[in-house]
Structures are given as structure tokens and as C-alpha cells.
Design an enzyme around this catalytic site. Structure first.
Site, PDB file in Angstrom:
ATOM      1  N   LYS A 207     -17.756  54.378  70.310  1.00 17.25           N
ATOM      2  CA  LYS A 207     -18.027  55.626  70.645  1.00 17.25           C
ATOM      3  C   LYS A 207     -17.325  56.654  69.993  1.00 17.25           C
ATOM      4  O   LYS A 207     -17.552  58.006  69.775  1.00 17.25           O
ATOM      5  CB  LYS A 207     -18.172  55.805  72.455  1.00 17.25           C
ATOM      6  CG  LYS A 207     -19.193  55.016  72.939  1.00 17.25           C
ATOM      7  CD  LYS A 207     -20.552  55.472  72.892  1.00 17.25           C
ATOM      8  CE  LYS A 207     -21.609  54.780  73.620  1.00 17.25           C
ATOM      9  NZ  LYS A 207     -22.927  55.137  73.606  1.00 17.25           N
ATOM     10  N   LYS A 208     -16.167  56.331  69.858  1.00 12.52           N
ATOM     11  CA  LYS A 208     -14.842  57.338  69.408  1.00 12.52           C
ATOM     12  C   LYS A 208     -15.096  57.559  67.951  1.00 12.52           C
ATOM     13  O   LYS A 208     -14.365  58.186  67.360  1.00 12.52           O
ATOM     14  CB  LYS A 208     -13.512  56.871  69.647  1.00 12.52           C
ATOM     15  CG  LYS A 208     -13.017  57.086  71.181  1.00 12.52           C
ATOM     16  CD  LYS A 208     -12.050  56.549  71.614  1.00 12.52           C
ATOM     17  CE  LYS A 208     -11.240  56.645  72.840  1.00 12.52           C
ATOM     18  NZ  LYS A 208     -12.068  56.141  73.752  1.00 12.52           N
ATOM     19  N   LEU A 209     -16.121  56.833  67.377  1.00  8.92           N
ATOM     20  CA  LEU A 209     -16.410  57.060  65.882  1.00  8.92           C
ATOM     21  C   LEU A 209     -17.148  58.422  65.458  1.00  8.92           C
ATOM     22  O   LEU A 209     -17.376  58.776  64.496  1.00  8.92           O
ATOM     23  CB  LEU A 209     -17.074  55.814  65.371  1.00  8.92           C
ATOM     24  CG  LEU A 209     -16.252  54.616  65.053  1.00  8.92           C
ATOM     25  CD1 LEU A 209     -17.178  53.405  64.766  1.00  8.92           C
ATOM     26  CD2 LEU A 209     -14.891  54.651  64.202  1.00  8.92           C
ATOM     27  N   ASP A 210     -17.252  59.199  66.661  1.00 10.09           N
ATOM     28  CA  ASP A 210     -17.979  60.266  66.714  1.00 10.09           C
ATOM     29  C   ASP A 210     -17.273  61.546  65.997  1.00 10.09           C
ATOM     30  O   ASP A 210     -16.064  61.445  65.989  1.00 10.09           O
ATOM     31  CB  ASP A 210     -18.212  60.756  68.117  1.00 10.09           C
ATOM     32  CG  ASP A 210     -18.707  62.214  68.361  1.00 10.09           C
ATOM     33  OD1 ASP A 210     -20.055  62.261  68.382  1.00 10.09           O
ATOM     34  OD2 ASP A 210     -17.773  63.244  68.478  1.00 10.09           O
TER      35      ASP A 210
END
Length: 680
Positions: A207-210
Site C-alpha cells: 500500500k505504501k507503493l502509492d
């Protein structure tokens, strides 16, 4: 030797079932059970709300609630206390391993009822507690260090099947459940553990690859915290935010599972993961989450590690502690070879199937938002079960609630948050719909017939422009909403304007210390109605993109502004900014709080005056009303200057902060708060 099992054990169902039922030492599982029960018992009075239950569920209280299921409603207050008592006793039972299955049910049923009763309290760690409690109810976590084991010899210190560890480790994010340290010589050794999947850590990393997180916009101000002061000694605040906060968080979440998997990197992983959760406990108000994740660290070490700790205790103390003897065989495990106890039982097939289905469900749920489209806003789904922790930060500039009497047409306004106990509704269309429906039932008690409710919510997400979340022209009482279809009155996030964020940061950096800026983006055909406080004596508006029409209400004047143009706005008056260009407009407010600025200047002059008197450079005697600056009493009959009074109060507060800034003082305040909370 690397993975702890042979690939052929995955080629047949019966081999896989035997693999999941290899016997494991129950010690680490029992230690986690005790820690989890203790932390949940501490959580009940705090984050679950037992300490202020009467404020939330007072009988007859006019309050709007936000349950996930419409038919859920709180019980009367006395019954809510009973429910919380049952949950608290269930957590204690889990900790002690006393009436274990019953204690798990006693904890889980109230817990999930309360979680589903209030969507505004949802977050990832509360959801995780419910999942861990559900898993523990199915596992043999009461076979080591439990009260039940004292009265049931067959259960005491008995092996647990491998899937008991597999389920928990898969939940908290480790990809493999193999025996740490020395690889077994026999591939069928009962201490080997099969690989599993990532969930909490790894999906949080995905999700932190956003783009917002990678670009450093999600937690832009976190680098100012004192915990990052050592990094700011060698890095600028911007680099600390990008490299340490965002880059470090991304790398840790993506790599924690791999590092905990391999024997050589596990000690390093435990150090980093422990440091990470200790920092989180200081950075965020997240209750017992950091300590719960620290408690899971023991699941990734050798499962017999608690026995080593007990063996190091004095002999007198060991008599009161769990056994250090090797575990006894259990009928739930499959031993194979000469110790085989017949074929696999249906219950073992069912346990293996459940393990697979549960892991697949947990992998699917964070990406299931295409089904529940009604809960999607600018971010997908209800916050709490997607492991998108801290990926999005919001700042609300302006929230207006307008009501209209359906019979008389009378228009009025409500204070934002009226009849609610939370602010989470501002970010979710489903909660806005529930809030409007609740207001339509409450307002007739105040002589407002057939009320129509309109929301105007301005919010910035991840340092973007402030923009509207919902269409302010739509009556949400009668607006359609379904959990399965997109919300038609939800306005889109202006992602095309995201590249402006770097420019906005540059514009803010050019401002002096007394000037503030607010960046606005609005849709064509809509307008912003705003009031400039008299304290903001120097307020201007400047257009960054598009075309706007500024309407000065009291002066009945209109001013058309193009890109790059601006104007001063009169203080103490309303104005409206209409977007007249075919594309969204972008503009900025620049304002100075002249009242606060003048006050700070006066206080600075008093500070300089006192310093000059003390060092002898001020020759003129002080007026009587200024004598308190030197610690002298006020002369009889002399009025106390309000500015001097404010100056002295500020100085006293600053001295008190300095006295209480030490670690011992902060610890004392912390313990005092917890004492009064638990006593209540």
C-alpha cells in the site's frame, strides 16, 4: 535446509495436511496468548472506552451513531457496562488460559459487536485485535502456562500442530514458518515449518507503493518530531521525511517478512522491528498496537524459547512457572514414521482447508473495494481493514452544514459535529449519508419540518489543494446511496493538480513567519462563501489557474480575476469566489493575523524592557502598572495592565513546561493519567 520442508510435500493434499500437523512446541504460542490477553485487558478501559462509557452511551443521549449494519444499536448503559465486564473478564481468561475457549468467546462477541457498532472507531489495529482473538479461539494456545492445563493433564504441555503457528505468523506478515536457527537434518523433522504469506507487514508495504507515499507527501510533518532529531543532525528536514520516514517505512514493511524468515537476518530484523514499534508508540496514539506487535516477535523465534527463560529462573520461582520439560504427544498432531497414529482424520483435513481459505480471504479483502464501491471515497473502502496505515493524511479547512425547512424554506446552519461524538464522518460518504438521515430525525424536535441537509466539506489529502469532497447542492437526506455502487454525489479528487504540490511548497517557503497561505481548488459552476475575520487585517486572494469572479457581498461589487491576478479582501465581511472557467480553478489566500502579530510585538517589547531594567541600561523608572514585571507587588490602587498579566501567565507556563520536561516528570504524568483512567 533453506525452507524447512521438501517441495514434494506440497504436491499431494495428504502430504500437505501432514505437513501442517507436524508437532510443535506450544511454549511460544502460550507466551503470546498470555501477552495478548494482558494487552487486551489493558485495552478495554482505554481505547475500547470503558473509562468513559457513560459519556458515550448515556441513556437518552441525542447522538448520531454510525454502525456498519443499520439494525445495530447500543444497549442501555447498565447493559453496556455488563458487556464490557464480560469482555474484560474474557481478556483476563485468555491471559491466564482459564476456561480458555469460553474466555475467547466472552472476549470476541462483545469486541466485534462494539467494533461493528461504531465505524468511526475503526482502524487497522482494532481490526487486527479481532482477527488475532478469533485465531486464538481456534488454536491450542492453552497447552502451555495455562490454568486449564493444571486440571487437564492430557492438555498440559502437549504439542500443537504446525498450522497453529502458521495462521498467526501469516496474519502478522512473515512469509515462512520454518524452524529457526539450525536447519533439521531430516526433512520430516517435527520442528520444520512451511512457508506462508505476507499480510500485515507486506500488504502495508504494498500500500505504501502509492505515489503519495513514495513522493514523501503522506506524512510530511512527521520528521519534525523529536524522535527524528538524531537524523536531522545529518539530514535536512525534507530529506529526513523522504528517506527516513517514507523510505524507511516502505523498506521495513516490504522486507520485514523476508528478514524474519532467514536465520542469519532474524536478529537484525528483530532489532529493526522492535525499534520501529517503539517509535510508533511515541509518534501515534495507537493504544496497545505497538506492544501487541512486539509480543508477536516471540512467534518468530524458536518455539521453545520460553522454556529457556524459565530454566534460568531461581528453583523456588520455577515451581510457580510453566514446565521446562519437553512437550508430550498430542492426538491433534501427525508424527509420521514409527510414531504414526493411523491415517489423517477429517478434523485435520478441515484444519488445513481452513488455514488456506483464511489466508486467501485475508489476501483478498484489502483489495475487495471493487465490490463495496459505496464505501469508496478518495481512498478505497472503510479505513480499518486494508492495512493502508498512515498512507493518507488529511487537513480540513472548512466544513459547513446547511439545513432547509421543507415546508417554510427557512435556511439555517448547524455546528459541524452537532449530535456526534466523532469527526470521522467528514471523510466518508456513507457516514455523511447516515449523519444526514439522523439529523432529519432529530431536527423536527427543534421545529424544523421535513429538513433537507447539505454538506460543504473542504479537505486537503496529502498536501494537495483544499477541495470539496461532496456536492454542496445535493440534499443528502434524499440522495441515493448503496454499498455496491459508486456514490453519485461524491466529487472526484483532482489528481491532475497533484504536480502542483511541489510548487505550493515553494510558495509557502517564500512567506515570512507572520503570513499564512491556504490553497483552494474548486469545480466549475460552484462557489466558495467565506468570511474574513477582523483579526485578519491583511488578507488577499491570488489566482493560480483558471478564472474566478469575486463577489463582495456587503459592497455589492464583483471582480473578475484571471490567472496571476489578485486583490485585497475586506476584513469583517463575507465574500464569494465563483469559478467561471470551464476547468477547475486554483487560487490561494494570503493572510496575516494582525491582532496576534501586534500582541506578539507588545509582549516582545515588555521582554526587552525588563531585560534593560535588569542590566541597568534603562534609566527611566517603570510605571506602577509595570512593576510586576520585576517580581514586585502591584502598588495599592494601581490597575493591573492586561498585557502585563498575559506576559506573566505565559512566563509561568513556560517555566512549568521546563520543569516538567524531564523524563521522570513525563513518566509521572503518564502514570498519573493511567491511574485515574483505570480508577474511573
Amino acid at each position: 535446509r533453506l525452507l524447512g520442508f521438501e517441495l514434494r510435500e506440497l504436491t499431494r493434499w495428504h502430504r500437505f495436511v501432514r505437513l501442517l500437523h507436524r508437532p510443535q512446541d506450544p511454549a511460544a504460542l502460550g507466551a503470546f496468548r498470555a501477552a495478548f490477553g494482558l494487552l487486551m485487558a489493558l485495552d478495554v478501559p482505554q481505547e475500547r472506552g470503558l473509562g468513559h462509557l457513560d459519556q458515550r452511551y448515556l441513556d437518552g443521549l441525542e447522538v448520531c451513531r454510525f454502525p456498519l449494519l443499520p439494525f445495530l444499536a447500543p444497549l442501555p448503559l447498565d447493559w453496556m457496562y455488563l458487556l464490557y465486564t464480560v469482555m474484560f473478564l474474557g481478556a483476563l481468561g485468555i491471559m491466564l488460559g482459564c476456561c480458555y475457549r469460553l474466555s475467547c468467546v466472552a472476549f470476541l462477541c462483545p469486541y466485534w459487536y462494539l467494533l461493528l457498532l461504531d465505524k468511526t472507531s475503526w482502524n487497522n489495529h482494532s481490526y487486527l485485535y479481532g482477527l488475532l482473538g478469533f485465531q486464538l479461539a481456534l488454536l491450542g494456545a492453552d497447552r502451555y502456562g495455562s490454568v486449564d492445563g493444571l486440571f487437564r493433564p492430557r492438555k498440559r504441555n502437549a504439542h500443537v500442530p504446525l498450522w497453529n503457528y502458521a495462521l498467526l505468523r501469516a496474519q502478522v506478515g512473515v512469509p515462512a514458518l520454518r524452524h529457526p536457527r539450525d536447519p533439521p537434518q531430516d526433512p520430516r523433522d517435527p520442528l520444520t515449518m512451511p512457508p506462508q504469506v505476507f499480510i500485515v507487514y507486506f500488504i502495508a508495504g504494498l500500500k505504501k507503493l502509492d505515489a503519495d507515499w513514495v513522493g514523501g507527501f503522506s506524512m510530511g510533518t512527521l520528521a519534525r518530531h523529536w524522535l527524528f532529531a538524531p537524523f536531522r543532525l545529518v539530514l535536512s528536514e525534507e530529506l529526513t521525511s523522504r528517506l527516513v520516514v517514507h523510505g524507511g517505512g516502505l523498506v521495513l514493511d516490504l522486507s520485514a517478512g523476508f528478514l524474519l524468515f532467514f536465520d542469519a537476518t532474524r536478529p537484525l530484523a528483530l532489532v529493526f522491528v522492535t525499534y520501529f514499534h517503539c517509535m510508533n508508540s511515541q509518534l501515534f496514539s495507537i493504544g496497545m498496537f505497538s506492544y501487541t506487535m512486539l509480543a508477536t516477535n516471540g512467534l518468530f523465534c524458536r518455539p521453545e524459547w520460553p522454556r529457556g527463560l524459565v530454566a534460568r529462573c531461581p528453583p523456588r520461582l520455577q515451581a510457580w512457572l510453566p514446565s521446562t520439560e519437553p512437550p508430550q504427544p498430542s492426538p491433534d498432531c501427525h508424527y509420521g514414521g514409527r510414531r504414526a497414529r493411523g491415517g489423517l482424520r477429517p478434523r485435520q483435513h478441515l484444519a488445513a482447508a481452513f488455514t488456506i481459505l483464511y489466508v486467501l480471504e485475508q489476501l483478498f479483502l484489502p483489495y475487495s473495494h471493487f465490490i463495496t464501491q459505496g464505501y469508496n471515497n478518495w481512498t478505497n473502502g472503510l479505513y480499518g481493514y486494508s492495512w493502508d496505515m498512515m498512507v493518507h493524511s488529511r487537513f480540513h479547512q472548512h466544513v459547513k452544514i446547511t439545513y432547509r425547512d421543507g415546508l417554510t424554506g427557512e435556511v439555517g446552519y448547524l455546528k459541524p459535529g452537532a449530535f456526534t461524538q466523532s469527526r470521522r464522518w467528514r471523510d466518508h460518504a456513507d457516514m455523511l449519508k447516515q449523519y444526514s438521515a439522523c439529523l432529519s430525525q432529530l431536527l423536527p424536535r427543534y421545529n424544523i419540518s421535513q429538513p433537507q441537509i447539505y454538506f460543504d466539506v473542504w479537505v486537503s489529502i496529502n498536501e494537495r489543494f483544499q477541495q470539496r469532497l461532496v456536492d454542496p447542492r445535493v440534499d443528502l437526506v434524499r440522495a441515493p446511496w448503496s454499498p455496491w455502487t459508486p456514490t453519485p454525489w461524491l466529487l472526484p479528487l483532482l489528481v491532475d493538480l497533484s504536480p502542483w504540490r511541489q510548487r505550493l511548497q515553494e510558495l509557502e517557503a517564500q512567506l515570512d513567519g507572520h503570513t499564512d497561505a491556504v490553497f483552494i481548488a474548486d469545480f466549475p459552476g460552484l462557489h466558495l462563501e467565506n468570511f474574513v475575520s477582523e483579526d485578519l487585517g491583511n488578507t488577499s486572494l491570488r489566482v493560480l489557474k483558471g478564472q474566478v469572479l469575486v463577489e463582495l457581498v456587503e459592497q455589492q461589487q464583483n471582480h473578475s480575476l484571471q490567472e496571476g491576478q489578485g486583490m485585497q479582501l475586506p476584513a469583517g465581511q463575507y465574500h464569494k469566489v465563483h469559478t467561471v472557467s470551464p476547468e477547475p480553478s486554483c487560487y490561494m489566500y494570503l493572510y496575516v493575523n494582525t491582532t496576534a502579530l501586534e500582541l506578539e510585538q507588545n509582549l516582545t517589547r515588555l521582554q526587552e524592557l525588563r531585560e534593560r531594567v535588569r542590566n541597568g541600561t534603562e534609566q527611566a523608572p517603570l510605571p506602577p502598572e509595570l512593576r510586576p514585571l520585576l517580581g514586585e507587588p502591584l502598588p495599592a490602587g494601581a490597575p493591573l495592565d492586561p498585557l502585563v498579566s498575559l506576559f506573566l501567565r505565559r512566563e509561568q507556563r513556560q517555566q512549568r513546561r521546563e520543569r516538567e520536561a524531564g523524563l521522570a516528570q513525563r513518566l509521572r504524568r503518564f502514570l498519573r493519567r493511567k491511574f485515574f483512567l483505570f480508577r474511573r
